[in-house]
Scaffold this motif. Sequence first.
Motif: not given
Length: 178
Positions: A51-70
């Motif tokens: 939404i904030s960046d239509p070109g960004m993929l969720f997969s970009h965050f794999s193999n990285k420490p990540l916090m998700i706010f659902y």
Amino acid sequence: MRFMGKAFSLIALFAATVFAQVEAKQNAPELMKDSSGTTMKIDFTIPLAGISDPGMLFSHFSNKPLMIFYFSPKCPHCQANFPHMQTLIKQYEEKGLNGIGISVGSGIKKNDVRLFIDQFNASLPIFQDVNAKFGPRYGTGYVPVIFLVNKDGTFYRFSDSSKKSLEQLQEILNKMLP
């Protein structure tokens, strides 16, 4: 009268034992497991709409420490907690933490999510679960939910943002990101 006193003592002892077990469980968050006891991993191939960046993929965050706010952009609890979560993520960014928001999909329009981004000055990448693949798989049925994901995809799930949960979250972050 003696019987009542003993009964009360046994009830008090039982209650203290149960409380101690609950307290111990709260003190030691565990990685999420499925019904067979296998440690779960986040599937970064789940299709989420940027939404904030239509070109960004969720997969970009794999193999990285990540916090998700659902969250749901219309949820008052989500609105109240988002600024705190965003600040917490920013505090740990220098140590390698990435952070994103994922909005529920059903019944929520992209414009609702965009309005949330504007209202709360969201600087985190925000996605939407438009196909309802993330929420049913990892959620609790309620929002907000915080996921803390290790590099290997294993994760902790925090279903509330109580003071105790946030302390536990920070303890894990401090171990994860020394």
